[in-house]
Design a protein around this motif. Structure first.
Motif, short mmCIF file in Angstrom:
data_model
loop_
_atom_site.label_atom_id
_atom_site.label_comp_id
_atom_site.label_asym_id
_atom_site.label_seq_id
_atom_site.Cartn_x
_atom_site.Cartn_y
_atom_site.Cartn_z
N GLY A 262 0.75 -1.23 -0.01
CA GLY A 262 -0.01 0.08 -0.08
C GLY A 262 0.73 1.30 0.02
O GLY A 262 1.91 1.25 0.18
N ALA A 263 0.29 2.36 -0.25
CA ALA A 263 0.77 3.55 -0.57
C ALA A 263 1.16 4.34 0.79
O ALA A 263 0.45 4.30 1.92
N TYR C 116 4.24 5.39 -7.60
CA TYR C 116 4.35 6.40 -6.49
C TYR C 116 5.04 7.84 -6.96
O TYR C 116 4.51 8.61 -6.27
N ARG C 183 -4.88 5.32 -4.71
CA ARG C 183 -3.38 5.39 -4.49
C ARG C 183 -2.79 4.02 -4.22
O ARG C 183 -1.84 3.64 -4.52
N ASN C 184 -3.64 3.10 -3.80
CA ASN C 184 -3.15 1.82 -3.44
C ASN C 184 -2.75 0.99 -4.55
O ASN C 184 -2.32 -0.19 -4.58
N GLU C 185 -3.52 1.65 -5.63
CA GLU C 185 -3.04 0.78 -7.00
C GLU C 185 -2.00 1.13 -7.59
O GLU C 185 -1.44 0.80 -8.61
#
Lengths: 664, 143, 192
Positions: A262-263, C116, C183-185
């Motif tokens: 996760g980010a 990211y 964002r988690n992708e």
């Protein structure tokens, strides 16, 4: 019953404090230092319990003021219960402080704050933690109010059966030996004193040697060397690693990491806001926006308050304000001078205090938003190497920048600096930053006297002030404010969305404090200024026959040396009250813009502006400085340094200018 | 080498703390003590201070302070190129994790060969060939 | 459309926002210098085509179409602002908008690759744009309030509310938070 809140910085300790006490709190300073002390009252089942918020610390050594304050409170005031507020999402390093607290106090409630955030990183077995520690452990999310009731219950009814930190046998044996001897002397808390003596803690050792416990110190030294020999390391490292093993062991016992990819938002934001090229521009943009927001949004409220008190001149007359109305009413039944003192002196002073309110509230709204979100720590990271040159850490840039708006909240904002010495240095430098009111006067005068180059003149003053702050900062940090060089270890906490409640509590606290404490001083000063300008009774207000006028003619030779006219001196007296009135006073004394232009040469005007740039800060700022430092000596120092620097610059500018024949 | 000499992205294990007094104590209370693993995260735009990650949280130290920390540079297994033979320095995790790794022949002092890069990695140890996922490869440090 | 594609569409959208920001930024400088704002300045909208430099956009006809659409959209918005908006002429505004545009454009390259390192610039850029335009709107309201406060007891004209570019920018920036919600992708990128 007395409860103390302990914990690391950035753990939401003040949120827990606010949640426990509501708004029933009192903010002051710890005696002798400028570290903020917050006290409040919580209620549980009809019982009123006093809660004290200790300074946020990472450990309990004697190396920083905050740590000394925190541990001395625990030793001297003997709180019934300590609530250790822990950032559960950063459990391991928070438990280090718990290890230190366990040596000091048996009744500790562990508040696992930010439990929601922690659950995304690992499962925490709270029950197991309770059993291992033998202490109440309360999972909570203070910003949402979750767990507050349970925390209150545990504070009152909690069962304490602490296991404590297990020291290795060869250390424990020596602690025990020393503990016995200390207890025989009747000193408490004996175990903690024994540990700290072994640890070579400067403050404890001094205390013991003051009461003549020579033999204990002698024994301790012997035992300390034995331990150092066994572990082959210095004593501080030995104890620290015992505590870390405790923290590490406990952490791995109770927390099972969840493998989350996760980010990482914090890392992503930091990648940009501390970027080599983008970092500084983003900082400038944010500060500029914050400034605009504060001063432009405050303006209508300030104007409204000003109108309320002073009324205003309109086409075809004057609308009465509170001061006019109340003066007319009072002078009907009391001597004219008294009515004038109350209204033209004190009530006007109160109005001045209240017009500061919108700016202070909004500034602290923004400032606590920046602080609570975590951005302020990044500012410190960005600006550190610049600010280091003037003896301040990175965060020191914030009060200096705020100074361009208003020195009052700027001085209040020096609290963001953790080091006592740096805080004082930062306060001493702040008045040299010209506030908005001064800039307004400069803009006006530059425009009259230098119509062609007004912007250039204004810029020269701003640049000069920055230069002076830098040079003075450099010199002060090497001389007057040379403290022990404190290591600058800064935590970069994860970004969090600030809560409306947290931000508004902070905002309210600051502005209420300002009105209550600085306010009384300002109203008093307003009365004095009134007396100087209006007495002897019957003279023209602020005219030549008044005391101010007499003082000004007394000071005329000095003014002459600096190129400043007596009328300008009178305006400076009023400027001490509020800088923006300087122009009004000049207008009244000279009669018109042309008369001002005729009375001074451009060179005289420039040296007048230089003098005004640096001479004493206004009374509101001084009241705030006194309020923050609680030192009359320091406040006087700020006045004196201002006059010295102002005189040097005005004198130099006037005489060099005259010699070169410019601006005559 | 000193902590201040490392570059962003590099890892190190603390060997010793130099200095006395406040600096020493402050570093200790932030968790910087022998055996701790430190990652250099990034430097400030002016080159000083530097951000470090230690025990899962982030702190900034001035170069001057970081120079009090004596460290040994280590590499997470994940960034070791295929074909190299390395020595394990540290296995970062709880008791169970360390026991698990030990049963695969991955424990401090052991030499291992990386056969295939990330991810999953293929390594050869004294106990045989094993496949290792990214998460685990991040927690094994080698020299 | 899958999420990755939706994210890419919204990145193309954000680039068109960047071009509008650049237009407002340039217009501010001109207004500050006391010059007229020429309509051809709206041609800055051409910057909205920048996503086409990326393979990830070019390989999908839908994304190419979206980029083209957003370019025309940006052109339209810029022309509308040139004709109807009151440009404040504040050089600091242009600095901040230039910063926003550079953040969004810097982030574009890696954000379309779902990395990211791209998303991070993108998030900060969008947030800064929202904060900037939001604060400007609040300031406009405060200014109007101040005008009326100063009017007490006098006869005044009603406050001359004008459309400022920030109102448009604020509304346009709201949909741009879409990638943040996904964002988690995104990925960390290739391991070194």
């Amino acid at each position: 019953m007395l409860v103390a809140l302990a914990g690391n910085p950035n753990t939401g300790k003040s949120t827990v404090f606010n949640a426990l006490t509501g708004l029933k709190q009192h903010v002051g300073n710890w005696p002798g230092v400028t570290v903020e002390k917050k006290e409040g009252w919580m209620e549980y089942n009809g019982k009123r319990i006093k809660v004290v918020d200790l300074p946020g610390t990472y450990s309990l050594t004697s190396y920083s003021v905050e740590e000394k304050v925190a541990r001395n409170f625990i030793i001297e005031e003997k709180p019934d219960v300590i609530v250790h507020v822990v950032d559960a999402s950063n459990l391991e390093r928070n438990l280090y402080l718990l290890a230190e607290l366990l040596d000091l106090h048996p009744r500790i409630v562990v508040a696992l704050n930010m439990f929601d955030e922690a659950r995304r990183k690992y499962e925490i077995d709270v029950e197991k933690m309770r059993n291992l520690l033998g202490l109440p452990v309360v999972p909570m999310v203070a910003i949402k109010g979750e767990g507050i009731e349970e925390l209150k219950r545990e504070i009152v009814h909690g069962k304490f059966n602490p296991r404590g930190v297990e020291y290795p046998e060869d250390i424990e044996k020596r602690i025990k030996a020393l503990e016995e001897k200390i207890r025989e002397m009747g000193l408490e808390p004996a175990r903690w004193l024994a540990i700290k003596t072994l640890e070579n803690d400067a403050e404890v050792i001094k205390k013991l040697s003051d009461i003549g416990a020579r033999n204990i110190l002698h024994d301790a030294e012997h035992l300390r060397h034995e331990i150092e020999d066994i572990y082959g390391d210095d004593i501080e490292s030995v104890f620290a690693s015992v505590r870390y093993s405790f923290a590490h062991g406990l952490f791995h016992e109770v927390a099972a990491p969840i493998n989350v990819g996760g980010a990482n938002i914090t890392d992503m934001i930091d990648h940009v806001v501390t970027h080599r090229y983008f970092g500084i521009p983003i900082f400038i943009a944010i500060m500029y926006l914050a400034f605009q927001f504060v001063f432009l949004v405050a303006a209508p409220f300030q104007d409204a308050i000003d109108f309320m008190f002073n009324g205003k001149d309109v086409a075809g007359g004057h609308i009465d304000g509170l001061i006019d109305i109340s003066y007319a009413w009072m002078s009907s039944f009391m001597p004219d001078w008294l009515a004038s003192l109350i209204n033209h002196g004190m009530l006007r002073g109160l109005g001045a205090v209240l017009t500061f309110m919108p700016v202070i509230m909004l500034l602290f709204l923004i400032l606590s938003f920046l602080e609570d979100s975590g951005y302020l720590a990044r500012v410190a990271f960005l600006m550190d190497s610049v600010m280091k040159k003037m003896g301040l850490e990175g965060r020191g840039v914030i009060p200096l920048m705020l100074g361009f708006g208003c020195n009052v909240p700027a001085v209040m904002a020096t609290r963001t600096l953790k080091d006592e010495n740096e805080r004082r240095l930062s306060i001493a430098l702040n008045p040299f930053i010209p506030c908005g009111a001064r800039i307004q006067v400069f803009a006006f005068l530059s425009y009259i006297f230098f119509p062609e180059n007004a912007a250039l003149v204004l810029w020269s003053l701003l640049m000069l002030s920055i230069l002076v702050v830098f040079i003075l900062g450099y010199v002060y940090s090497k001389t007057l404010f040379r403290g022990e060089s404190q290591p600058f270890v800064l935590e970069l906490p994860p970004y969090r969305m600030p809560t409306m409640k947290g931000v508004s509590v902070h905002m309210w606290e600051k502005s209420e404090g300002f009105v209550r404490k600085a306010g009384t001083i300002i109203v008093g000063a307003a009365a004095i200024i009134w007396a100087l300008a209006a007495l002897p009774w019957g003279v023209e207000y602020g005219g030549e026959e008044s005391y101010i006028g007499m003082l000004a003619s007394l000071l005329a030779p000095v003014g002459y040396a600096l190129g400043i006219t007596p009328e300008a001196i009178i305006s400076l007296f009023f400027g001490f009250f509020a800088k923006e009135v300087v122009i009004d006073v000049l207008y009244v004394l000279y009669g018109s813009k042309d008369a001002i232009l005729a009375a001074m040469t451009p060179l005289q005007a420039y040296s007048f502006m230089l003098f005004m740039l640096f001479y004493t800060p206004c009374v509101a700022t001084l009241a705030t400085i006194y309020n923050e430092t609680k030192s009359l000596k320091f406040t006087l120092f700020v006045v004196v340094e201002g006059f010295i620097v102002a005189s040097i610059f005005a004198f130099a500018a006037y005489h060099i200018g005259t010699l070169l024949g410019v601006g005559a | 080498m000193r902590l201040s000499e490392l570059k962003p992205g590099e890892y190190a294990i603390v060997r010793d703390l130099l200095g006395k007094g406040p600096i020493h104590q402050r570093l200790l209370s932030m968790g910087i003590l022998p055996g701790a693993v430190i990652r250099v995260v990034r430097t400030s735009p002016f080159g000083d201070p530097v951000e470090y990650e230690i025990r899962g949280f982030f702190i900034s130290l001035r170069k001057n302070e970081a120079s009090y920390v004596e460290v040994d540079k280590i590499i997470p297994l994940v960034s070791v190129p295929p074909g190299s033979r390395v020595r394990v320095v540290l296995v970062d995790g709880g008791v169970g994790f360390m026991r698990n790794m030990d049963s695969m022949g991955i424990s401090p002092g052991q030499e291992i060969t990386v056969l295939r890069g990330c991810c999953p990695m293929l390594v050869e140890t004294a106990r045989g060939k094993f496949s290792i996922g990214r998460g685990i490869a991040h927690r094994i440090f080698v020299r | 459309m899958n999420t990755a594609e939706k994210v890419r569409v919204s990145i193309a959208y954000a680039v068109s926002l960047a071009s509008i920001s650049l237009f407002v930024s340039a217009a501010n400088v001109l207004a500050w210098l006391g010059m007229e704002i020429p309509r051809f300045l709206a041609a800055l909208a051409i910057i909205s085509l920048v996503p086409l430099l990326s393979d990830d956009i070019r390989k999908s006809s839908k994304l190419i179409a979206a980029t083209a659409f957003f370019t025309i959209f940006a052109l339209g918005v810029s022309l509308f602002l040139a004709d109807h908006a009151r440009i404040p002429g504040d050089p600091m505004d242009s600095f901040i908008l230039l910063l926003v545009a550079s953040l969004l454009l810097t982030g574009m390259k890696n954000a379309v690759k779902m990395l990211y390192s791209g998303l991070s610039f993108y998030i900060v850029g969008t947030f800064l744009l929202l904060a900037f335009s939001g604060i400007k709107i609040i300031i406009l309201l405060a200014d109007a309030l101040d005008y009326y406060v100063n009017c007490i007891g006098e006869v005044c004209d009603p406050y001359g509310f004008a459309l400022i570019p920030s109102i448009v920018l604020f509304i346009l920036a709201i949909p741009a938070v879409y990638p943040y919600r996904h964002r988690n992708e995104f990925r960390r990128g290739v391991e070194r």
